[in-house]
Design an enzyme around this catalytic site. Structure first.
Site, PDB file in Angstrom:
ATOM      1  N   TRP A  66       0.816  -1.216   0.000  1.00 48.94           N
ATOM      2  CA  TRP A  66       0.000   0.000   0.000  1.00 48.94           C
ATOM      3  C   TRP A  66       0.839   1.251   0.000  1.00 48.94           C
ATOM      4  CZ3 TRP A  66      -4.387  -0.632  -2.021  1.00 48.94           C
ATOM      5  CH2 TRP A  66      -5.077  -1.840  -1.848  1.00 48.94           C
TER       6      TRP A  66
ATOM      7  N   ASP B 140      -1.552   6.228   6.705  1.00 49.12           N
ATOM      8  CA  ASP B 140      -2.619   5.374   6.169  1.00 49.12           C
ATOM      9  C   ASP B 140      -2.926   4.319   7.240  1.00 49.12           C
ATOM     10  OD1 ASP B 140      -4.217   3.524   4.897  1.00 49.12           O
ATOM     11  OD2 ASP B 140      -2.930   3.270   3.145  1.00 49.12           O
TER      12      ASP B 140
ATOM     13  N   LYS C 274     -12.047  -2.353   6.564  1.00 49.80           N
ATOM     14  CA  LYS C 274     -11.237  -3.281   7.343  1.00 49.80           C
ATOM     15  C   LYS C 274     -11.709  -3.283   8.797  1.00 49.80           C
ATOM     16  CE  LYS C 274      -8.838  -3.236   3.475  1.00 49.80           C
ATOM     17  NZ  LYS C 274      -7.907  -2.252   2.926  1.00 49.80           N
TER      18      LYS C 274
HETATM   19  C1  LIG Z   1      -7.371  -1.675   1.667  1.00 54.14           C
HETATM   20  C2  LIG Z   1      -6.290  -0.666   1.808  1.00 54.14           C
HETATM   21  C3  LIG Z   1      -6.156   0.424   0.940  1.00 54.14           C
HETATM   22  C4  LIG Z   1      -7.062   0.626  -0.258  1.00 54.14           C
HETATM   23  O1  LIG Z   1      -8.359   0.856   0.122  1.00 54.14           O
HETATM   24  P1  LIG Z   1      -9.535   1.127  -0.958  1.00 54.14           P
HETATM   25  O2  LIG Z   1     -10.657   1.541  -0.084  1.00 54.14           O
HETATM   26  O3  LIG Z   1      -9.756  -0.162  -1.677  1.00 54.14           O
HETATM   27  O4  LIG Z   1      -9.079   2.198  -1.880  1.00 54.14           O
HETATM   28  C5  LIG Z   1      -5.146   1.342   1.185  1.00 54.14           C
HETATM   29  N1  LIG Z   1      -4.303   1.189   2.221  1.00 54.14           N
HETATM   30  C6  LIG Z   1      -4.388   0.149   3.067  1.00 54.14           C
HETATM   31  C7  LIG Z   1      -3.426   0.040   4.202  1.00 54.14           C
HETATM   32  C8  LIG Z   1      -5.383  -0.804   2.890  1.00 54.14           C
HETATM   33  O5  LIG Z   1      -5.476  -1.855   3.735  1.00 54.14           O
END
Ligand SMILES: *Cc1c(COP(=O)(O)O)cnc(C)c1O
Length: 361
Positions: free
Chosen positions: A102, A172, A196
């Site tokens: 990511w 993030d 998540k």
């Molecule tokens: C799932 C995830 C993303 C992407 O998320 P989307 O909602 O599909 O754009 C980005 N960063 C992390 C750490 C993730 O787990």
């Protein structure tokens, strides 16, 4: 068919009580004779749902008053792109720490807008560890430093908030927000897709220190402008009302369960149980991540003999353990054990793993 333990990485399992409440309110919300998803986002009913969700999230995460909270569509990936448009001046560099998949995505999303510099990366060792903050090479005039608190695919996690000496830290937290207490005041901005640890896919939470909103950023349409979204209280256009409502039910559930301190305890116990089962399997199972960087949320693991993968997946599914197949980038297995995964689910998984190893070892 009964509900099973669902180890999906995202969209991920939700608390059963939240789903039951959403079911009960599906046709008719709170005596208004219509579903909440059928009502105007600007009407008093949804405004109340939205305000309560924000207030509960602020309480849950102890968000200071000088931070704005946004609930937007577009997912974490859109947020990754918009961060550069909103907070980096034209020509200004930004620092990126890459500790997994990511982190690389984040750079890809901003590359057209900003000179993204890799301050540190652990790609050389296959993302089996996180680059320690002491080794980060920070650019003095960088707009911000971006890192991924928990890498959902590679299963590595920063357990402490990195120090960036006066720089603006952006995290993030898509796969670890609300999993333990966090000092928000250390950050310029935190963002997380909800699917998540916060609820359903379709809504993304941003927590932005208000002084960042004074930055000019790059030329952009109003709908891509976080200042405008803050002014418009996340209702510049029609927000994802159903997802926002469901996320609000999850925030309420987390508070009722005891808040992030309680989830930190549960998550610590769940992770220890699973890693102990892997490490104590005499090599039948393997996790390659350095002990101090092991994620408490996403646990990738491999069978000593890859030829057993299909049987492991079929038998675990039959045993009521869903979605253990690893991400295609890594292969093997992955168990995602977010807040909504009960300890009984992880216990059932390690019981199955021990039994499988006994029969196939
Ligand atoms: C799932 C995830 C993303 C992407 O998320 P989307 O909602 O599909 O754009 C980005 N960063 C992390 C750490 C993730 O787990």
């Amino acid at each position: 068919m009964a509900r099973v333990f669902n180890f999906s990485a995202g969209p991920a399992t939700l608390p059963q009580s939240v789903l039951e409440r959403a079911r009960d309110e599906m046709l008719e919300w709170n005596g208004v004779g219509a579903s909440i998803v059928e009502l105007s986002h600007r009407g008093p009913e949804f405004m109340e749902v939205a305000a309560r969700a924000e207030a509960d999230l602020r309480a849950l995460l102890s968000i200071p008053d000088d931070y704005a909270v946004l609930f937007l569509a577009g997912g974490a990936t859109t947020a990754q792109a918009l961060i550069a448009l909103n907070f980096a001046q034209p020509g200004q560099p930004a620092d990126y720490v890459v500790s997994g998949h990511w982190g690389k995505t984040a750079i890809k999303q901003v590359a057209p807008y900003v000179d993204a510099r890799i301050a540190a990366t652990s790609e050389d060792n296959g993302f089996h560890d996180v680059p320690p903050p002491s080794t980060w090479t920070l650019t003095p005039d960088a707009a911000y430093v971006h890192y991924t608190a928990n890498e959902t695919i590679h299963g590595v996690e920063y357990r402490e908030v990195p120090r960036v000496d006066g720089g603006t830290l952006i995290g993030d937290f898509s796969s670890s927000i609300a999993s333990e207490p966090l000092d928000i005041s250390r950050f310029g901005l935190i963002y997380a897709g909800a699917q998540k640890n916060l609820g359903p896919v379709g809504v993304t939470v941003l927590i932005i220190r208000r002084d960042l909103l004074e930055r000019e950023g790059q030329p952009r349409a109003e709908i891509l402008d976080y200042r405008a979204h803050v002014r418009g209280e996340s209702m510049l256009n029609t927000p994802p009302t159903w997802n926002w409502y469901l996320a609000g039910l999850v925030f309420r559930w987390m508070l009722d369960e005891g808040g992030v301190e309680e989830f930190a305890r549960r998550n610590g116990r769940k992770a220890a149980l699973l890693y102990d089962a892997i490490d104590g399997s005499s090599g039948f199972y393997r996790n390659d991540v350095a002990a101090a960087a092991r994620s408490r949320m996403n646990v990738p693991f491999f069978l000593h003999d890859e030829a057993l993968n299909a049987e492991f997946l079929a038998e675990s599914k039959a045993a009521g353990l869903l979605a253990l197949k690893g991400h295609r980038v890594l292969g093997g297995m992955r168990a995602s054990i977010y807040n909504a995964m009960p300890e009984a689910g992880v216990q059932a998984l390690v019981d199955f793993m021990r039994d499988f190893a006994r029969r196939r070892g």
